[in-house]
Scaffold this motif. Sequence first.
Motif, PDB file in Angstrom:
ATOM      1  N   THR A  15       0.875  -1.142  -0.005  1.00  0.00           N
ATOM      2  CA  THR A  15       0.134   0.072   0.009  1.00  0.00           C
ATOM      3  C   THR A  15       0.758   1.206  -0.020  1.00  0.00           C
ATOM      4  OG1 THR A  15      -1.987  -1.376   1.172  1.00  0.00           O
ATOM      5  CG2 THR A  15      -1.881   1.419   1.256  1.00  0.00           C
ATOM      6  N   LEU A  16       2.103   1.178   0.856  1.00  0.00           N
ATOM      7  CA  LEU A  16       2.776   2.416   0.685  1.00  0.00           C
ATOM      8  C   LEU A  16       3.539   2.523  -0.477  1.00  0.00           C
ATOM      9  CD1 LEU A  16       4.528   2.154   4.373  1.00  0.00           C
ATOM     10  CD2 LEU A  16       3.064   3.741   3.543  1.00  0.00           C
ATOM     11  N   CYS A  17       4.003   1.272  -1.189  1.00  0.00           N
ATOM     12  CA  CYS A  17       4.474   1.504  -2.367  1.00  0.00           C
ATOM     13  C   CYS A  17       3.528   2.118  -3.518  1.00  0.00           C
ATOM     14  CB  CYS A  17       4.768   0.034  -3.150  1.00  0.00           C
ATOM     15  SG  CYS A  17       5.737  -0.104  -4.727  1.00  0.00           S
ATOM     16  N   VAL A  18       2.164   1.966  -3.432  1.00  0.00           N
ATOM     17  CA  VAL A  18       1.040   2.345  -4.281  1.00  0.00           C
ATOM     18  C   VAL A  18       0.870   3.861  -4.273  1.00  0.00           C
ATOM     19  CG1 VAL A  18      -1.355   2.345  -4.438  1.00  0.00           C
ATOM     20  CG2 VAL A  18      -0.134   0.104  -4.534  1.00  0.00           C
ATOM     21  N   GLU A  19       1.182   4.058  -2.892  1.00  0.00           N
ATOM     22  CA  GLU A  19       0.954   5.689  -2.473  1.00  0.00           C
ATOM     23  C   GLU A  19       2.230   6.375  -2.909  1.00  0.00           C
ATOM     24  OE1 GLU A  19      -1.811   7.065  -1.802  1.00  0.00           O
ATOM     25  OE2 GLU A  19      -2.866   5.227  -1.894  1.00  0.00           O
ATOM     26  N   GLU A  20       3.365   5.840  -2.955  1.00  0.00           N
ATOM     27  CA  GLU A  20       4.573   6.405  -3.365  1.00  0.00           C
ATOM     28  C   GLU A  20       4.435   6.702  -4.838  1.00  0.00           C
ATOM     29  OE1 GLU A  20       8.094   4.115  -1.911  1.00  0.00           O
ATOM     30  OE2 GLU A  20       7.408   4.508   0.185  1.00  0.00           O
ATOM     31  N   LEU A  21       4.136   5.661  -5.608  1.00  0.00           N
ATOM     32  CA  LEU A  21       4.038   5.461  -7.153  1.00  0.00           C
ATOM     33  C   LEU A  21       2.985   6.639  -7.469  1.00  0.00           C
ATOM     34  CD1 LEU A  21       4.848   4.331  -9.872  1.00  0.00           C
ATOM     35  CD2 LEU A  21       3.217   2.538  -9.508  1.00  0.00           C
ATOM     36  N   ARG A  22       1.919   6.776  -6.856  1.00  0.00           N
ATOM     37  CA  ARG A  22       0.906   7.612  -7.227  1.00  0.00           C
ATOM     38  C   ARG A  22       1.407   8.978  -6.959  1.00  0.00           C
ATOM     39  NH1 ARG A  22      -4.217   6.252  -6.997  1.00  0.00           N
ATOM     40  NH2 ARG A  22      -3.963   4.671  -5.486  1.00  0.00           N
ATOM     41  N   ASP A  23       2.123   9.276  -5.804  1.00  0.00           N
ATOM     42  CA  ASP A  23       2.590  10.586  -5.863  1.00  0.00           C
ATOM     43  C   ASP A  23       3.687  11.013  -6.774  1.00  0.00           C
ATOM     44  OD1 ASP A  23       0.969  11.008  -3.523  1.00  0.00           O
ATOM     45  OD2 ASP A  23       2.613  10.446  -1.937  1.00  0.00           O
ATOM     46  N   ALA A  24       4.495   9.983  -7.006  1.00  0.00           N
ATOM     47  CA  ALA A  24       5.474  10.321  -8.127  1.00  0.00           C
ATOM     48  C   ALA A  24       4.816  10.512  -9.472  1.00  0.00           C
ATOM     49  CB  ALA A  24       6.604   9.023  -8.261  1.00  0.00           C
ATOM     50  N   LEU A  25       3.902   9.679  -9.838  1.00  0.00           N
ATOM     51  CA  LEU A  25       3.259  10.035 -11.171  1.00  0.00           C
ATOM     52  C   LEU A  25       2.612  11.343 -11.212  1.00  0.00           C
ATOM     53  CD1 LEU A  25       1.479   6.410 -11.444  1.00  0.00           C
ATOM     54  CD2 LEU A  25       3.689   7.516 -12.940  1.00  0.00           C
ATOM     55  N   ALA A  26       1.893  11.991 -10.023  1.00  0.00           N
ATOM     56  CA  ALA A  26       1.116  12.984  -9.741  1.00  0.00           C
ATOM     57  C   ALA A  26       2.140  14.372 -10.037  1.00  0.00           C
ATOM     58  CB  ALA A  26       0.537  13.453  -8.769  1.00  0.00           C
ATOM     59  N   VAL A  27       3.284  14.320  -9.602  1.00  0.00           N
ATOM     60  CA  VAL A  27       4.427  15.439  -9.845  1.00  0.00           C
ATOM     61  C   VAL A  27       4.366  15.549 -11.641  1.00  0.00           C
ATOM     62  CG1 VAL A  27       6.858  15.802  -9.820  1.00  0.00           C
ATOM     63  CG2 VAL A  27       5.605  14.838  -7.802  1.00  0.00           C
ATOM     64  N   HIS A  28       4.386  14.426 -12.236  1.00  0.00           N
ATOM     65  CA  HIS A  28       4.120  14.431 -13.839  1.00  0.00           C
ATOM     66  C   HIS A  28       2.840  14.773 -14.273  1.00  0.00           C
ATOM     67  CE1 HIS A  28       8.642  13.878 -13.586  1.00  0.00           C
ATOM     68  NE2 HIS A  28       8.496  12.839 -12.814  1.00  0.00           N
ATOM     69  N   ALA A  50       3.061 -12.418  -3.911  1.00  0.00           N
ATOM     70  CA  ALA A  50       3.886 -11.534  -4.456  1.00  0.00           C
ATOM     71  C   ALA A  50       3.501  -9.987  -3.784  1.00  0.00           C
ATOM     72  CB  ALA A  50       4.021 -11.493  -5.993  1.00  0.00           C
ATOM     73  N   GLY A  51       2.278  -9.782  -3.524  1.00  0.00           N
ATOM     74  CA  GLY A  51       1.866  -8.523  -3.236  1.00  0.00           C
ATOM     75  C   GLY A  51       1.981  -7.460  -4.417  1.00  0.00           C
ATOM     76  N   LEU A  52       0.973  -7.835  -5.526  1.00  0.00           N
ATOM     77  CA  LEU A  52       1.082  -7.370  -6.851  1.00  0.00           C
ATOM     78  C   LEU A  52       0.420  -5.747  -6.640  1.00  0.00           C
ATOM     79  CD1 LEU A  52       0.580 -10.139  -9.164  1.00  0.00           C
ATOM     80  CD2 LEU A  52       2.880  -9.310  -8.449  1.00  0.00           C
ATOM     81  N   ILE A  53       0.979  -5.053  -7.674  1.00  0.00           N
ATOM     82  CA  ILE A  53       0.227  -3.703  -7.661  1.00  0.00           C
ATOM     83  C   ILE A  53      -0.421  -3.722  -9.247  1.00  0.00           C
ATOM     84  CG2 ILE A  53       0.607  -1.229  -8.068  1.00  0.00           C
ATOM     85  CD1 ILE A  53       3.064  -1.612  -6.103  1.00  0.00           C
ATOM     86  N   ALA A  54      -1.834  -3.404  -9.199  1.00  0.00           N
ATOM     87  CA  ALA A  54      -2.532  -3.191 -10.394  1.00  0.00           C
ATOM     88  C   ALA A  54      -2.271  -2.117 -10.973  1.00  0.00           C
ATOM     89  CB  ALA A  54      -3.731  -3.445 -10.336  1.00  0.00           C
ATOM     90  N   LEU A  55      -1.812  -1.802 -12.137  1.00  0.00           N
ATOM     91  CA  LEU A  55      -1.506  -0.647 -12.781  1.00  0.00           C
ATOM     92  C   LEU A  55      -2.331  -0.299 -13.836  1.00  0.00           C
ATOM     93  CD1 LEU A  55       0.468   1.863 -12.516  1.00  0.00           C
ATOM     94  CD2 LEU A  55       2.132   0.427 -14.057  1.00  0.00           C
ATOM     95  N   GLY A  56      -3.293  -1.215 -14.227  1.00  0.00           N
ATOM     96  CA  GLY A  56      -3.808  -1.080 -15.649  1.00  0.00           C
ATOM     97  C   GLY A  56      -5.157  -0.229 -15.486  1.00  0.00           C
ATOM     98  N   GLY A  57      -5.909  -0.390 -16.834  1.00  0.00           N
ATOM     99  CA  GLY A  57      -6.987   0.358 -16.737  1.00  0.00           C
ATOM    100  C   GLY A  57      -6.906   1.843 -17.077  1.00  0.00           C
ATOM    101  N   CYS A  58      -5.588   2.520 -17.610  1.00  0.00           N
ATOM    102  CA  CYS A  58      -5.484   3.541 -18.117  1.00  0.00           C
ATOM    103  C   CYS A  58      -5.810   3.947 -19.461  1.00  0.00           C
ATOM    104  CB  CYS A  58      -4.237   4.203 -17.615  1.00  0.00           C
ATOM    105  SG  CYS A  58      -2.970   3.542 -18.466  1.00  0.00           S
ATOM    106  N   ASN A  59      -6.138   5.156 -20.052  1.00  0.00           N
ATOM    107  CA  ASN A  59      -6.375   5.140 -21.565  1.00  0.00           C
ATOM    108  C   ASN A  59      -5.054   5.423 -22.173  1.00  0.00           C
ATOM    109  OD1 ASN A  59      -5.582   7.913 -21.035  1.00  0.00           O
ATOM    110  ND2 ASN A  59      -7.714   8.641 -20.765  1.00  0.00           N
ATOM    111  N   THR A  60      -5.057   5.558 -23.528  1.00  0.00           N
ATOM    112  CA  THR A  60      -3.922   5.549 -24.322  1.00  0.00           C
ATOM    113  C   THR A  60      -2.996   6.894 -23.872  1.00  0.00           C
ATOM    114  OG1 THR A  60      -4.868   6.354 -26.140  1.00  0.00           O
ATOM    115  CG2 THR A  60      -4.542   3.886 -26.045  1.00  0.00           C
ATOM    116  N   ALA A  61      -3.772   7.977 -23.853  1.00  0.00           N
ATOM    117  CA  ALA A  61      -3.029   9.162 -23.498  1.00  0.00           C
ATOM    118  C   ALA A  61      -2.212   9.313 -22.343  1.00  0.00           C
ATOM    119  CB  ALA A  61      -4.212  10.517 -23.288  1.00  0.00           C
TER     120      ALA A  61
END
Length: 76
Positions: A15-28, A50-61
């Motif tokens: 969960t912390l990893c997801v939040e860190e990734l979310r914050d890093a992406l938001a900067v961009h 494994a504790g996977l992180i779901a990253l799919g479901g985004c549009n092409t842009a």
Amino acid sequence: MPPRPASEPSVYDVTLCVEELRDALAVHGITLPSLRVDLPSFAGAYGPPAGLIALGGCNTATARKLAAVLRKVGER
């Protein structure tokens, strides 16, 4: 259920990893509403869980923007 080895991530760790990734992406300027912890990955179907992180479901842009940011950061 046997205790989880220290080397395996907990739901909290992922969960912390997801939040860190979310914050890093938001900067961009990238928002991925589907970015989340994949809770079934902790069910033991993977060896070890494994504790996977779901990253799919985004549009092409968004996918193109994410790829561009990752390429730019990789060039440093």
